[in-house]
Design an enzyme around this catalytic site. Sequence first.
Site, PDB file in Angstrom:
ATOM      1  N   LYS A 390      39.788   0.483  15.109  1.00  0.00           N
ATOM      2  CA  LYS A 390      39.605   1.347  16.281  1.00  0.00           C
ATOM      3  C   LYS A 390      39.589   0.520  17.570  1.00  0.00           C
ATOM      4  CE  LYS A 390      35.757   3.415  15.244  1.00  0.00           C
ATOM      5  NZ  LYS A 390      35.423   2.705  14.001  1.00  0.00           N
ATOM      6  N   THR A 392      40.876  -2.409  18.101  1.00  0.00           N
ATOM      7  CA  THR A 392      42.200  -2.979  18.325  1.00  0.00           C
ATOM      8  C   THR A 392      43.152  -1.936  18.904  1.00  0.00           C
ATOM      9  OG1 THR A 392      41.790  -4.377  16.396  1.00  0.00           O
ATOM     10  CG2 THR A 392      44.034  -4.332  17.230  1.00  0.00           C
ATOM     11  N   ARG A 414      31.808  -0.985  23.345  1.00  0.00           N
ATOM     12  CA  ARG A 414      30.422  -1.371  23.121  1.00  0.00           C
ATOM     13  C   ARG A 414      30.325  -2.885  22.966  1.00  0.00           C
ATOM     14  NH1 ARG A 414      29.848   1.756  17.734  1.00  0.00           N
ATOM     15  NH2 ARG A 414      31.934   0.879  17.606  1.00  0.00           N
ATOM     16  N   LYS A 425      31.441  -8.255   8.971  1.00  0.00           N
ATOM     17  CA  LYS A 425      32.314  -7.495   9.861  1.00  0.00           C
ATOM     18  C   LYS A 425      32.967  -8.360  10.934  1.00  0.00           C
ATOM     19  CE  LYS A 425      32.370  -3.435  12.871  1.00  0.00           C
ATOM     20  NZ  LYS A 425      32.927  -4.087  14.036  1.00  0.00           N
ATOM     21  N   ALA A 644      22.286   2.196  17.478  1.00  0.00           N
ATOM     22  CA  ALA A 644      21.272   2.973  18.198  1.00  0.00           C
ATOM     23  C   ALA A 644      20.646   3.996  17.257  1.00  0.00           C
ATOM     24  CB  ALA A 644      21.863   3.632  19.434  1.00  0.00           C
ATOM     25  N   PHE A 675      31.703   4.309  13.971  1.00  0.00           N
ATOM     26  CA  PHE A 675      31.734   4.845  12.613  1.00  0.00           C
ATOM     27  C   PHE A 675      33.022   5.634  12.368  1.00  0.00           C
ATOM     28  CE2 PHE A 675      27.473   5.336  14.552  1.00  0.00           C
ATOM     29  CZ  PHE A 675      26.898   4.197  14.039  1.00  0.00           C
ATOM     30  N   PHE A 763      50.101  -2.343   8.764  1.00  0.00           N
ATOM     31  CA  PHE A 763      49.927  -3.684   8.200  1.00  0.00           C
ATOM     32  C   PHE A 763      51.239  -4.125   7.563  1.00  0.00           C
ATOM     33  CE2 PHE A 763      45.718  -2.020   8.577  1.00  0.00           C
ATOM     34  CZ  PHE A 763      44.882  -3.110   8.793  1.00  0.00           C
ATOM     35  N   TRP A 792      48.724  -5.117  17.074  1.00  0.00           N
ATOM     36  CA  TRP A 792      48.073  -6.322  16.541  1.00  0.00           C
ATOM     37  C   TRP A 792      49.037  -7.513  16.582  1.00  0.00           C
ATOM     38  CZ3 TRP A 792      48.947  -9.436  12.179  1.00  0.00           C
ATOM     39  CH2 TRP A 792      47.926 -10.354  11.894  1.00  0.00           C
TER      40      TRP A 792
END
Length: 825
Positions: A390, A392, A414, A425, A644, A675, A763, A792
């Site tokens: 997301k 990227t 964020r 991650k 949060a 998420f 990909f 990418w």
Amino acid sequence: APLAGSAPRRGTASSWGRCAKQQAGGGGSCSARGSAAGEIIQSSKKVLALLQKGHPTFMPTLAIVQASGEDLVQEVNQNFAKEIGLHVVHICLPQGSSEDEIVGEILRLNEDPTVHGVALHLSENAYSNKILNAVKPEKDVDGVSDVNLGRLVRGDTYNCSISPTASAVMELLEKLVKTVDGKKVLLVGTCGPLEASLQCLLQRKGAMTMSCQWKTQQLQSKLHQADVVVVGSTKPKEIPVSWIRPGTTIVSCYPDFLSGEHGYGQDLKYSNQSAIEAVGPLTIAMRMQNMVKTSERWIRSQQYREWNLHCLKLQPLSPVPSDIEISRGQSPKAVDVLAKEIGLLADEIEIYGQTKAKVRLSLLERLKDQPDGKYILVAGITPTPLGEGKSTVTIGLVQALTAHLNVNSFACLRQPSQGPTFGVKGGAAGGGYAQVIPMEEFNLHLTGDIHAITAANNLLAAAVDARILHESTQSDKALYNRLVPVVNGVREFSSIQLARLKRLGINKTDPGTLTADEISKFVRLDIDPSTITWQRVLDTNDRFLRKITIGQANTEKGFFRQAQFDIAVASEIMAILALTTSLADMKERLGKMVVANDKNGQPVTAEDLGVTGALAVLMKDAIKPTLMQTLEGTPVFVHAGPFANIAHGNSSVLADKIALKLVGEGGFVVTEAGFGADIGMEKFFNIKCRASGLVPSVVVLVATVRALKMHGGGPNVTAGAPLKKEYTEENLQLVADGCCNLQKQIQIAQLFGVPVVVALNVFKTDSHAEVDLVCEIAKQSGAFDAVPCNHWSAGGRGAVELAQAVRKAASQENSFKYLYNLEVR
């Protein structure tokens, strides 16, 4: 007879001071110079009235820094300013103030947003280059700074302030000699900015200028040659009147020169038939005219500015290097350069190093009438543990919009937590050739917002336990003396304490009038330790702090309990930072945070503990979004963080609002929901959009063939383990079976009335058939469009098709709606 003697400066000032006051008041006549000053005053008054008609709350303010004894001159400034409608702030420094003291006062005024112009009244020997150039050029109403002089020399008179004295001289000469073209003009005793300004203005009008000081050996010869003499300083007594050729026009820039009050002017006028004029009142009028022009420029500077963005070039390599290699291989623009390119003012940013800057919330007030751009949300299907890209896609999309389609766009992201960054991650700066740079600074510390949240959160946690300890070990009287101490013989309630008294139904403001029962109610929160929900936080994955025992030191007198540490970004303060709309709003939200219940089952808040102000102070800088840039030099706001407490997991409302103003009506702000779409997208709509009042234009739904295969029944994907063959070889059946997840997320977005564009993050293991199948199913399921993306590996160029689809979708009629109202129970 001597040409002139030295007259007392104060006496001479009073001579033209009375004249100027008379002119400003509208009564009497004051010779040619008074009439000219009056015309300037009336003209400036009309211009300012027109300005204020369009900006009724605008009050231009001139600050005059005085370190000399010319009080009557200040009175003239006040009179002229009052007549025009200007506000004057008079700052009197002691005579003999040092250079640094004067500069310090100037720098303070430079940074004061309520001051629009600065003028200096100093003793003759105090005007140093350091002082003159300390005045910010845009506030320099006397045209003394090198920047304004340079603009004058270049002919940029529209954007500069010209010396009021020089302007007054030119105004007088226009009335006295009609034209200076071909005239020989001698400047005697002038220096610095005045001399430079006069030479430039006179030569531009065709005059032949000479300049010298009173001690020059050829002074007599030069005086005889001159048609016009402009005097800038007191003449020595030994200079005889016979040196000036009869009929010469003389203009005095100095109050002591040829004061009519002392008779010197009359002697010269009748003996040599020379015209003598002084510029006193006219100079002040010209200063006020400059102040009005400065106000015009200030208002223009506050208006929306078209972007002048210079994007950075990318040269993608194959195979694609590591993210850190790509990041370090690109040299970012200085952040102040980027800020200027996108229309931010110099006083709207606070620079942190070379590549980061906080943006002040004052921008929202400045651009309040500017229409917003389009609001784009990037969400994702239910992801695999590896993530589907997301961030990227968000970066690739804005790089495509701005660097390749020349459309203003902003990414709002964020700030990543240190926990995931050092865990499986990794960071959240994007990846490949779609990144925020510098990557290390984005992923670590940034401008300290998470540290501020950690400090505020833990301050509140400490206050909870300290309050329980003190209430369990002290009497009501001792607690009252601690909470409302006597200071200098006086005991007073703070505003927070008065608010608590009101909540308790105690309508008293004098601490000495409370009864024993009222004191007990006031000082005791009676927190039930078993109900405490407020935990300490740390921005590190430290599993051994998940359950701890606190209070084991002897000083805690046997008060210990079980507690825990959460990750810092899960603090409710982070959720508040993301949803707040102003400093006052944030303070109010912080005060309402519930930390526990009392023994009667009633909630206890941060406001009850009296720490709301302290929390707001700790968060005063964190509330400002951080400006960074992508690999292609397009702007990014980084603000708030993930998790949060799973409240909403979105970046901040403030960053989005500021970005929407900056991109302008035709621009795009692209923000990311945390998420999967079933959490992040829905919470974005239901929580964040309610808090902000902003309406989304398009949902970009990120999908990958890898994730769809997993949802179609493929084997589990484990971070750090090699992918199974199902994910590296073509398998159309798995893809088709897994598209039910994609279809469901499209349907949810459509329920909210927002068009969906599917961004298929491609990909190298994906086959053409698999990519085509996903895009076909997405369109059949109601997506506005579905586009394969290669950002990418190719940067913004690989997301141009996505950007075009988003622009088309955003132009469609929007029917956004909430799926429930807040009154439903």
